[in-house]
Write a protein that holds these residues in place. Structure first.
Motif, short mmCIF file in Angstrom:
data_model
loop_
_atom_site.label_atom_id
_atom_site.label_comp_id
_atom_site.label_asym_id
_atom_site.label_seq_id
_atom_site.Cartn_x
_atom_site.Cartn_y
_atom_site.Cartn_z
N HIS A 604 0.84 -1.20 0.00
CA HIS A 604 0.00 0.00 0.00
C HIS A 604 0.87 1.25 0.00
CE1 HIS A 604 -2.20 3.22 2.30
NE2 HIS A 604 -3.12 2.93 1.37
N CYS A 605 0.44 2.22 -0.80
CA CYS A 605 1.12 3.52 -0.83
C CYS A 605 0.06 4.60 -0.95
CB CYS A 605 2.09 3.60 -2.00
SG CYS A 605 2.66 5.27 -2.38
N ALA A 606 -0.05 5.44 0.10
CA ALA A 606 -1.00 6.55 0.08
C ALA A 606 -0.20 7.86 0.15
CB ALA A 606 -1.97 6.45 1.26
N ARG A 607 -0.07 8.50 -1.01
CA ARG A 607 0.72 9.73 -1.08
C ARG A 607 2.09 9.53 -0.43
NH1 ARG A 607 -2.49 14.48 -1.71
NH2 ARG A 607 -0.59 15.72 -1.38
N ARG A 625 9.30 -7.37 -6.32
CA ARG A 625 10.07 -8.47 -5.74
C ARG A 625 9.43 -8.98 -4.45
NH1 ARG A 625 13.99 -9.46 -1.84
NH2 ARG A 625 13.82 -7.31 -1.08
N VAL A 626 8.96 -8.11 -3.58
CA VAL A 626 8.46 -8.53 -2.26
C VAL A 626 6.97 -8.86 -2.30
CG1 VAL A 626 10.21 -7.19 -1.07
CG2 VAL A 626 7.99 -6.15 -1.51
N LEU A 627 6.26 -8.51 -3.39
CA LEU A 627 4.83 -8.78 -3.48
C LEU A 627 4.60 -10.22 -3.91
CD1 LEU A 627 1.94 -7.59 -3.35
CD2 LEU A 627 2.21 -6.96 -5.77
N ARG A 628 3.67 -10.87 -3.26
CA ARG A 628 3.33 -12.26 -3.56
C ARG A 628 2.65 -12.36 -4.94
NH1 ARG A 628 2.94 -16.22 0.08
NH2 ARG A 628 2.82 -14.75 1.82
N PRO A 629 2.98 -13.39 -5.74
CA PRO A 629 2.26 -13.58 -7.01
C PRO A 629 0.75 -13.68 -6.76
CG PRO A 629 4.19 -14.97 -6.96
CD PRO A 629 4.07 -14.36 -5.60
N GLY A 630 -0.01 -12.84 -7.45
CA GLY A 630 -1.45 -12.76 -7.21
C GLY A 630 -1.80 -11.71 -6.17
N GLY A 631 -0.78 -11.05 -5.59
CA GLY A 631 -1.03 -10.01 -4.61
C GLY A 631 -1.36 -8.68 -5.25
N TYR A 632 -1.77 -7.71 -4.41
CA TYR A 632 -2.27 -6.43 -4.91
C TYR A 632 -1.40 -5.27 -4.46
CZ TYR A 632 -6.55 -8.98 -6.02
OH TYR A 632 -7.45 -9.87 -6.54
N PHE A 633 -1.27 -4.31 -5.39
CA PHE A 633 -0.62 -3.04 -5.07
C PHE A 633 -1.68 -1.95 -5.08
CE2 PHE A 633 1.61 0.84 -6.87
CZ PHE A 633 2.21 1.20 -5.67
N VAL A 634 -1.89 -1.30 -3.94
CA VAL A 634 -2.89 -0.25 -3.79
C VAL A 634 -2.17 1.09 -3.82
CG1 VAL A 634 -4.72 0.69 -2.34
CG2 VAL A 634 -4.36 -1.78 -2.43
N TRP A 635 -2.45 1.86 -4.86
CA TRP A 635 -1.78 3.16 -5.02
C TRP A 635 -2.82 4.26 -4.93
CZ3 TRP A 635 -0.16 5.86 -10.13
CH2 TRP A 635 0.71 6.91 -9.84
N SER A 636 -2.76 4.98 -3.84
CA SER A 636 -3.69 6.09 -3.61
C SER A 636 -2.87 7.37 -3.62
CB SER A 636 -4.41 5.92 -2.28
OG SER A 636 -5.22 7.04 -2.00
N ALA A 637 -2.89 8.03 -4.79
CA ALA A 637 -2.06 9.23 -4.96
C ALA A 637 -2.74 10.17 -5.96
CB ALA A 637 -0.67 8.85 -5.45
N THR A 638 -2.30 11.41 -5.96
CA THR A 638 -2.94 12.42 -6.81
C THR A 638 -2.92 12.09 -8.29
OG1 THR A 638 -0.87 13.68 -6.79
CG2 THR A 638 -2.55 14.25 -5.14
N PRO A 639 -1.87 11.42 -8.85
CA PRO A 639 -1.94 11.10 -10.29
C PRO A 639 -3.11 10.20 -10.65
CG PRO A 639 0.32 10.94 -9.53
CD PRO A 639 -0.54 11.11 -8.31
#
Length: 938
Positions: A604-607, A625-639
């Motif tokens: 997770h990355c929020a701003r 590299r550290v994210l599990r295959p099938g895992g999720y990246f949550v990007w909460s940012a202004t772009p």
């Protein structure tokens, strides 16, 4: 026996007839005199008792008759070991004699009223007398006399009763006199007195078998013999009275000590019986030791058995052996008493606790080869790689430490500009000044001093014990983290506010001003497959701020590894840890994060202010590299949701990068309440997309690049292929929480040897059962720890994470540290829904001072001191632990002793330090003490 010998000589001289006539005459005179003057009659029952309380063996030795329905409680000494038989027996007869003396004293009035002799005391003394001068004929006469006493008619019984009464009085006085004499004098006196009694008894036997016609002229001879006997009895009574007066006080003290010892042993046996339930589970495991040492129970049972056996054997020993026993008894008793006293003092010193666990509380302690924590198999090391092996670019900063123990170490305060917030590896100003650039945030990375500091960090002024969880999530003491910059610049975003003497945390953040819980639910609604607390258990929060996101995810049964650099956002990680939320100081810079590959369910990355798209996406590839295959990246940012020029450009570059990485854009949703949006990506589970890319950018990593190598390894702009073998880690998603905590990972197979030498799945299960038993039976109740005051816990040397798993039901979180020179089991820890980090304890840890409530170190120091000094590590432990915090150490005895000495020099309160079979356990608590002297400026 002298009278018997003289009479024997007269028999050989031919004067037998004269002698018989004289004896008969004297007997008739005495009988007539007794019938005129005697008024007392002794019942046949009393006489029968006298005759049956003694028995004779074939060898002529007298045995003490013991009641069959009573066993005297022994006073146990320390284990005899290989002592000779006579030394063991001398120890065991002592409590028996003491018990008989107490019985005699308690029944003294009753015996006097019944005019019954103290037969037990006389027989116990007769047991020690010398039998060499008695012949087989004498033994036969004694046995016949015992029979004749019962068969005599009442007239003869009356005559004998008077003499028996006097003899019984004589035995009674002798019993008290003999207790004051030395053993050698006692044996000699008994022999002399008994010889006289035997001659008198033989005379009476002969009187009953001769004719009644006697000569009255011999009456004066008998009167003279009786007068001599009466004279001796009078002298014996006087001596007995004097000796009795001398020993009365001594006997009372001795009996009181023996009674206290018996009560102490009974109390220990009761306590030890409660601790036996903590048995070992594993075949190669070691026996557990209790705080009230359970091995004493076994020692107590052996003396009981040996006592009975030795008492039977003693009856057949010769007089010379008994004399040796008497001397050995004195020496052995004194030495055992001294040893017992010293042992009791030592126990009292090492078991004092401020929280005072009850005397019945136990400590499950495993040691050596058969303990619940087994010895690590040397062969298994061949099957497991370490971070030191995996990380080729590991930084060498270690020096060998001394072998000796440090006594009286002089501690000083660190003289650093960081003051109470000093982190040695992040505040190394000397190393930072030598850096050639700061473009990749090198100045925020670890730069540890070549010599680890051995100074102590000062406390902030007006420091207080931290607020307990869960109240600490919402407020902390201002003076514990006296920084207000974040409140000034982020207060409007509900990060942190100053409220009186507290810093309060409304639960907001830059992307969730109106509270983290709404934001957490918003993410799950966008992608229901995330399933907080079930499918998703362990996540990574990049640029966490004050970690409110991770703090509120505890309500969804999710563990969050939050991290942020030590930068201008003053003390943000320190705020998080003071609140009771896990976090470390780290940065996305030029090196890999200290985690294995493919372990986080969600990132997770929020701003979070990380430029993911630059330099070929190097930083985003580290998350890959550290994210599990099938895992999720949550990007909460202004772009994601703003249309500013800069944001639009970043979004385009991020879209191209994520597509080339084969990440699937699953959702773009907008949170109307907080006026933010979030893009959620999913990492692929196969290599199909990688192989179908037209442009091989970013490239795939080389086959010899180990994705798990993470200790001081530079970042690389490449991707590792997804695992395809069904038995390889990462091909399947873990079991749902909480089942994943208990089951062995699917990729551990029986062909692989575990850390402790068993097949890996069996090793995993045994380790878990071991730590559940230790925690439940010992740590929770036996160390005096108030677990309501414990929130932040660190296992300084984790293996499978069994210690952390055993604490699952408590309101604590445990950071598992896998040492770089230990088998790399950190992926197993993540697989079971726990989290951890790689570290080398020869260096400082990346956390603020005073951030952990409890540190647990299992066999850390004995292994570590081969590479580096222990004193700087103890200073690091003192830096990390809060005042009032705890340390639990399980290690080799030599390491326990060294750690104990250093802790005492640091003014820690050592509650428990116990060792057995070269293994030990220690529990200590940090105080508020700080030295007054600072380290001199360099």
């Amino acid at each position: 026996m002298a009278v018997g010998k003289a009479r024997s000589k007269r028999s050989t001289s031919g004067s037998y007839t004269s002698t018989v006539t004289t004896v008969v005459f004297v007997a008739l005179c005495v009988l007539g005199l007794w019938m005129l003057t005697s008024n007392s009659i002794i019942s046949p029952q009393t006489t029968a008792r006298t005759s049956t309380t003694s028995s004779f063996s074939a060898s002529g030795e007298r045995h003490l008759s013991k009641p069959s329905d009573r066993r005297d409680p022994p006073v146990y000494e320390d284990t005899e070991g290989d002592l000779p038989d006579d030394a063991i027996k001398s120890d065991e007869t002592k409590p028996l004699q003491a018990t008989n003396d107490e019985d005699d004293k308690s029944q003294e009035d009753k015996l006097k009223s019944e005019e019954t002799p103290n037969v037990e005391a006389g027989e116990e003394n007769n047991e020690k007398q010398e039998p060499e001068q008695e012949t087989s004929g004498d033994n036969k006469n004694e046995e016949e006399n015992a029979t004749v006493v019962e068969e005599n008619p009442p007239e003869i019984q009356r005559k004998e009763s008077a003499e028996e009464e006097e003899k019984q009085k004589e035995y009674e006085t002798q019993a008290s006199e003999e207790s004051a004499l030395t053993q050698n004098q006692l044996a000699q006196g008994i022999a002399e007195k008994n010889s006289e009694a035997e001659e008198t008894q033989q005379t009476k036997d002969e009187e009953s078998n001769v004719n009644q016609g006697v000569d009255e002229n011999k009456s004066e001879e008998k009167n003279g013999l009786e007068a001599e006997v009466e004279k001796r009895e009078a002298e014996s009574q006087e001596n007995s009275q004097e000796s009795q007066n001398q020993i009365t006080e001594e006997d009372q003290q001795q009996r009181l000590q023996q009674q206290q010892q018996q009560e102490h042993q009974q109390k220990q046996e009761q306590e030890n019986s409660d601790t036996r339930s903590d048995e070992t589970l594993q075949e190669s495991s070691q026996p557990e030791i209790q705080e009230v040492t359970s091995h004493e129970t076994q020692q107590n049972e052996e003396p009981q058995q040996s006592q009975l056996a030795s008492q039977d054997q003693e009856s057949s020993q010769t007089t010379d052996e008994k004399k040796a026993q008497i001397e050995n008894k004195k020496t052995q008793s004194e030495s055992n008493q001294q040893q017992r006293n010293s042992n009791e003092e030592a126990k009292q010193e090492t078991t004092t606790q401020d929280k005072a666990p009850s005397s019945s509380s136990t400590i499950s302690f495993q040691s050596g080869e058969s303990s619940g924590i087994p010895i690590e198999s040397k062969e298994s090391k061949k099957s497991w790689s370490t971070q030191a092996d995996q990380s080729e670019n590991q930084k060498e900063r270690r020096k060998d430490g001394p072998d000796g123990t440090i006594y009286g170490y002089t501690w000083q305060l660190c003289n650093e500009t960081a003051g109470p917030d000093y982190i040695p590896c992040l505040d190394n100003e000397k190393a930072i000044m030598t850096l050639h650039g700061r473009k990749h945030y090198e100045h925020r990375e670890r730069h540890c001093p070549e010599e680890p500091p051995a100074c102590l960090v000062p406390l902030p002024e007006m420091y207080k014990s931290p607020v307990e969880w869960p109240q600490s999530r919402d407020k902390i003491w201002y003076h514990n983290v006296p920084h207000t910059l974040l409140a000034e610049v982020k207060g409007h975003q509900n990060w942190v506010k100053v409220t009186g003497e507290f810093l309060t945390f409304p639960g907001g953040g830059t992307q969730f001003i109106h509270g983290a819980m709404h934001y957490i639910d918003f993410i799950e609604k966008a992608v229901p497959d995330i399933a907080w607390g079930k499918r998703t258990r362990v996540i990574l929060d990049v640029g966490c701020g004050v970690a409110s996101f991770g703090g509120y995810l505890f309500e969804r049964d999710v563990l969050t590894m939050s991290f942020a650099p030590k930068d201008e956002h003053e003390a943000q990680v320190q705020f998080a840890l003071e609140r009771g939320i896990p976090a470390i100081s780290a940065v996305m810079g030029s090196q890999r994060l200290p985690f294995p590959s493919r372990v986080f369910d969600v990132v997770h990355c929020a701003r979070c202010r990380v430029p993911w798209h630059v330099e070929g996406g190097t930083l985003l590839l580290e998350l890959n590299r550290v994210l599990r295959p099938g895992g999720y990246f949550v990007w909460s940012a202004t772009p994601v949701y703003q249309k500013l020029k800069e944001d639009v450009e970043i979004w385009k570059e991020m879209s191209a990068l994520t597509m080339s990485m084969c990440w699937e854009l699953v959702s773009i949703n907008r949170d109307k309440l907080n006026s933010v949006g979030a893009a959620i990506y999913r990492k692929p589970t196969s290599n199909v997309c990688y192989d179908q890319r037209k442009h091989k950018r970013p490239p795939m990593c080389k086959t010899d690049d180990d994705p798990n190598a993470a200790w001081y390894v530079p970042l690389q702009a490449c991707m590792h292929r997804a695992p395809v073998d069904g038995a390889e880690r990462g091909t399947r998603w873990p079991e749902e929480w909480p089942r994943r905590l208990q089951v062995s990972p699917y990729w551990l197979n029986k062909a692989q040897m575990g850390i402790y030498g068993r097949p890996a799945p069996d090793d995993f299960a045994s380790d878990y059962e071991h730590w559940k038993r230790v925690v439940n039976k010992s740590y929770l109740n036996g160390l005096g720890i108030s677990w309501s005051n414990v929130r932040n816990v660190m296992d300084m040397r984790a293996v499978y994470g069994g210690f952390a798993a055993a604490l699952k039901d408590l309101k604590v979180w445990v950071l598992n540290v896998v040492n770089i020179d230990s088998p790399d089991t950190l992926p197993i820890i993540y697989e079971r829904g726990l989290f951890g980090i790689y570290h080398d304890w020869c260096e400082s840890f990346s956390t603020y001072p005073r951030t952990y409530d409890l540190l647990h170190a299992d066999h850390l120091f004995s292994k570590l001191k081969k590479r580096c000094k222990i004193a700087p590590l103890m200073a690091e432990i003192d830096r990390i632990v809060r005042p009032g915090g705890k340390l639990i150490v399980r290690d080799e005895s030599s390491a326990i002793g060294e750690v104990e000495n250093l802790l005492k020099s640091l003014h820690w309160e050592v509650h428990l330090a116990f060792s057995k079979d070269q293994e030990g356990i220690l529990s200590a608590q940090k105080s508020y003490w700080r030295p007054d002297i600072h380290v001199a400026s360099s």
